[in-house]
Structure formats: C-alpha cells, structure tokens
Design a protein around this motif. Sequence first.
Motif, PDB file in Angstrom:
ATOM      1  N   GLU A   1       0.854  -1.183   0.000  1.00  0.00           N
ATOM      2  CA  GLU A   1       0.000   0.000   0.000  1.00  0.00           C
ATOM      3  C   GLU A   1       0.896   1.242   0.000  1.00  0.00           C
ATOM      4  OE1 GLU A   1      -2.426   0.313   3.487  1.00  0.00           O
ATOM      5  OE2 GLU A   1      -3.158   2.285   2.888  1.00  0.00           O
TER       6      GLU A   1
ATOM      7  N   TYR B   1      -3.285   3.034  -5.229  1.00  0.00           N
ATOM      8  CA  TYR B   1      -3.502   2.513  -3.865  1.00  0.00           C
ATOM      9  C   TYR B   1      -2.416   1.480  -3.553  1.00  0.00           C
ATOM     10  CZ  TYR B   1      -6.615   1.084   0.056  1.00  0.00           C
ATOM     11  OH  TYR B   1      -7.165   0.823   1.284  1.00  0.00           O
TER      12      TYR B   1
ATOM     13  N   CYS C   1      -7.345   6.393   1.188  1.00  0.00           N
ATOM     14  CA  CYS C   1      -6.269   6.889   2.045  1.00  0.00           C
ATOM     15  C   CYS C   1      -5.057   7.275   1.200  1.00  0.00           C
ATOM     16  CB  CYS C   1      -5.886   5.815   3.059  1.00  0.00           C
ATOM     17  SG  CYS C   1      -5.617   4.182   2.330  1.00  0.00           S
ATOM     18  N   CYS C   2      -4.727   6.425   0.223  1.00  0.00           N
ATOM     19  CA  CYS C   2      -3.516   6.651  -0.574  1.00  0.00           C
ATOM     20  C   CYS C   2      -3.678   7.847  -1.522  1.00  0.00           C
ATOM     21  CB  CYS C   2      -3.161   5.402  -1.368  1.00  0.00           C
ATOM     22  SG  CYS C   2      -2.744   3.992  -0.325  1.00  0.00           S
TER      23      CYS C   2
ATOM     24  N   CYS D   1       0.461   4.194   1.219  1.00  0.00           N
ATOM     25  CA  CYS D   1       0.574   4.898   2.507  1.00  0.00           C
ATOM     26  C   CYS D   1       1.733   4.345   3.336  1.00  0.00           C
ATOM     27  CB  CYS D   1      -0.713   4.750   3.325  1.00  0.00           C
ATOM     28  SG  CYS D   1      -2.129   5.644   2.663  1.00  0.00           S
TER      29      CYS D   1
END
Length: 630
Positions: free
Chosen positions: A333, A381, A402-403, A335
């Motif tokens: 991921e 992502y 989120c990413c 993030c």
Amino acid sequence: MRRRDFLAATAAAALPLRRFGRVRLPDAASATLLARPFDLDRVRLGPGPFRDAMQVNRRFLVAQDPDRLLHMFRLTAGIPSSAEPLGGWEAPVNELRGHYTGHYLSAVALMSASQGDAELKARGDHLVTELAACQRALGNGYLSAFPEELFDRLRDGKPVWAPFYTLHKIMAGLLDMHTLAGSAPALEVLQGMTRWVARWTQPLGDEAMARVLEREYGGMNEMLYNLSARTGAGQDWLRDLAHRFDHERFFAPLALGRDELKGLHANTNIPKVIGAARRYELTGEPRYRHVAEYFWRQITTQRAYCTGGTSNGEGWNTEPGVLATELSGETQEDCTTYNMLKLTRHVFGWTADAACADYYERALFNGILGSQHPRDGEKLYYVSLASGLWKLFGTPFQDYWCCTGTMSEAFAKLGDSIYFQDDAGVYVNLFIASELDWRERGMRLVQETRFPEDDVTTLTVRAPRPVRFALRVRVPYWATSGGSARLNGRPLDGFAAPGGYFVLDRTWKDGDRLAVTLPMRLHVHAMPDDPTMQAVMYGPLVLVGRLGTDGLTPDVLRAAPTQPRTVPEYKRGPVAAPALVARGSGPESWIERTGALEFRTTGQAQDVTLVPLHSIFDERYAVYWKVSEA
Ligand SMILES: [Zn+2]
C-alpha cells in the motif's frame, strides 16, 4: 501524569499563539540528532522527473473544488451547502469522510513551502477560513465532516471505521498550514480541536483508552508531539495528551527487540512508530528510540520487497523474512511507503547511517515516483508486485482512498531528505536536480543531474565569500563497480566504498564544482526465503518486464470507487511470468542494455523487455521472476 493533574492542566490551558517562525527542536532533541534535515523551503527542485511529478500533482490539487471538499463539513455544522458531494471514501455515507480535506491542507502547505506556491497557499487559507466557520458553528472545538456520534461509538466499543484516523488528517493538515504556510488561524482551529480531544479522552481510564487505541488512529501521537514542540514551553499537558496516543501494547515487544508484527495491519501501525520517534526526540527517552529503530530495521531488512515497500493485503501476514508467498495485486500500500520514508528521515537523523538513505532512495524511486498517473495525477492505492497485473489508478472525484490523500502529500514534498546538515557540513543523500539554500552558512549548493538516466551528479557551490564545510556525497550500496570524483575538472584520488560517504572537507570558493560519477550496474534482488525468485535491478531501480496490454480496456485501467480489490483480476494470485535462465556470473551476462533505461533478456525461451517500475503505466508487468541456473 495523574488524571486529576491532567484535568487541571487541560482546563487551565490556553495554547499561546507564537509568531510564525522556524521550528526549533528543544534542547533534548538537538542532542539526539547527528544530522538535521533542512526545511522544505530551503530546497528547490531543478528540471527532471521529480519536478515534473510535482507539477502533475499540482494540476491534480488545483482540479479539486474547495466547496466540494467543504461540503460535508458544512452540513455537519448545520451550514447550508449545495456543492456536489465527492465520491468514494469522501461520500456522504462514508465514515472516513473529511480525511482527504485534511490531506489536502497538508499537500497545499507542502507545495507552498516546496515552491513558494502562492495560489495553493491561498487555497489552503480559504479552506482554513471556511473550516473555522464550521468549527464556530459547532461551538465546542469539534471539527469534522461527520458528527461526534462516531466518537461515541468508538468510546462505547460499537462498530465504527476510524474516527481518530480522520481527525488526525485534519489536525495534521492544520498544523502543516501553520508551520509551513504561516497560517495563524490554522493554529487557532487546531487548538480548539486539541482541547476537544483533551476533553474527550480525559474521562477515559487507561483501559478504556487502550481499547480506543485498538482502532486505527493515524499519527495522533506524532501530531500532538509536533504541536507541543511547536508551541514551546509550558505545554506539558499537551505532551501528556500525545502520550495517551502512544500505543503501549504495540510498542512493548518492539522495545524488547521482538518482531510480533505478524497479523497486524501495516499502515495502522507505522504512523504510531513515527510518534515514538518524535517522543524520543522531544524527551530523550531511549526506549522510544529502540522502538522506532528496531521497527525500522525489521521492516527494511525482513519485511520489505525489492522495491523497499512493505505489506500484502495491507498487512504483515508472515514471520520475518518470509516474502516469497506474499505477492499479490495488493502488495505494498502506498501509505506504508510514504510513512516508512517519514520514519527513515528520523532514523537517519539519529544515525547518519548511509543505509537509511539507500533505503530512502530505493523506496522513493520504486514506491513513490510511479504512483501517480502522469496524465491527470490520479493516485495509486497498491503497487502490485504480482506478475501480469498493472497499476490500477483512481478515477477523478470518485475514490479518495487513504492513498489518494497520502500521495497528494508525497508529491508535494519531493525536495525532502535530499540534503541533511550538521555543524561540520552537508550530506547529499539523493541525486535529484535541486538547489539548496544554506543561508546560515552563506552559501547555496546547486545539484545538476540527469540521474538515473545518467550516472553523474554535479554539485556547484555558490558563495560570495569562501566557506569551509565538509561536502559528503552518499556512495550507494549499489555502486559496486566503484565511483570517481572530479573537482573543478581535476580527478581526485580515492573514493569511498559503497554504503558510505565520499567526503571533501575544504574551504569552498564560489563556482567550485564537484562532479561525482556513480556507475550503475545490473544486479538481482532475491526473495529472502527463496533465492530462485529474483527481481532485476539497475542501480536503485527495480526493472519490470513489459507483458503487454491484453484486455486492458479503459474500464479496467481505473479502479472502482471504493476499493481496487473489486476489480476481479486483482483478487487472483500472481499470474505466471516467463521463467528465466541465468547464464554466467551475473545478470549482465543474460540481460543487455538497449536504451537509456531499457534492457532486454537474451537467449531465453521468451525474451522480455525490462524498464523501470516507476516508468510503466497502462501496461501489464512482472517484477519477480523464477530464475534457474543454466
Ligand atoms: Zn493508503
């Protein structure tokens, strides 16, 4: 701190507003740093892939409509809004809504510092003004795009996604607007939110708070430590509030040097460790350095792929050093890569260890640089490491994962961690065209390079008066065929070994030029638990095999709004890539260079063309190969 004292301190607390200025670490912190980063506004990117990527991101940020970013904040505060709601994780029914607006504040603040971007700063200022109006309407310091009821559910142990995760993004965005873009109102809004957080956590005993911390909360601890450092002395209560978000159950094994990460969600936990790093820097407590440094070494040596990335299906699913089974469409991921880079910056500061910079470079080129689409700046992502898949980008205004937020920030701070400083001189950790303004020493350092297409970087000193300092250029782990340096055109004797620094400590005059050549070679990166499963690298770049565009219609190149995993092919395991046979002693005997950064295997049953992972888009690729000896 005992609960009663905490309450008193909270009640009495009125965070003093300090004039906007440079962040200074308290004494305890300076003592712990061997190398200090430069502020973002001291580094300007020059022409090249990083500056290009920042401009693509800028277009992505400018395309966002402030009224849509504010829509659910306004409705939550009872302020009318007729804007069209955003989709995906920002949709009105999504429990993470509002998180992207927080990331957006950080991104425009970072762009403002990175390139003096007045237009984006103005966008950030406008958002802060409107968010302040929402906060005033709510009346108790609370500010979010969802009601407080989600926090009630969190406190009561009822199902809810991650309210503090979202709150962290908003608070961190406000802090960035204050520290990087000079916004005083942003600090006021943040102080109101902080007092709300203090009141919310205050009645919770340690057990209840520990239950709260079991739900993803981003980097609440880190953000509050940063705020306490920012607002200076007399802020013990703030540091205590930050400490309530230190996740002791997660930290305890790390402090003892035990890897109990199997089964954990990666990006829930990496930001907590950055918080531990900040606690160490602010308090000097060695335990928190052990936590952060052990974690960093464990992830980068035992749980990272050739790319420097970590996580599969967002988690660590195995014992340390077991990765050959961990290839899928949901590896690494974005993030997690971003947060590992943030952590690396701290660990380098404590150690000045070139291995940290080696890791940073590898993760930056392979995990970040290719994670936005060059056409419209849509974000990725997952960086799939399963053979035959492709980069599945977001769809404009419909995802807001989120990413999406994290990468909006990542591409706004690409000047970060290129240079570090200490009293003796400067570290050049990354080969990225840029200019460093080191005004305290009365000099600028101009780095010109076409790296990685070219293996030379040239550093020119600009100084009105001669200035003595040590110029330290990283010699990467991959520079195994030796390097060389020329000063003002004259070859210099001797060079540093890979994994160290080439140091030139002298009095520099205006116009002095140091040219460093770091020849790149092909090498392989094998899985720790299966030496026959290998990725091919060129210098720091992971090379991927081009596997064509079969079946890649426009609808499968962009992900569905909620999750990339809803694309059926992404659920499958690795697709077989052609097996390769290694002949001779190294990959140079069976892979030839066919272009600046293009290669081709030779003599295989099915030969493939290899290009850097960061440069492949809208095409199937393979990263790892089953390689047998001839
Ligand atoms: Zn993410």
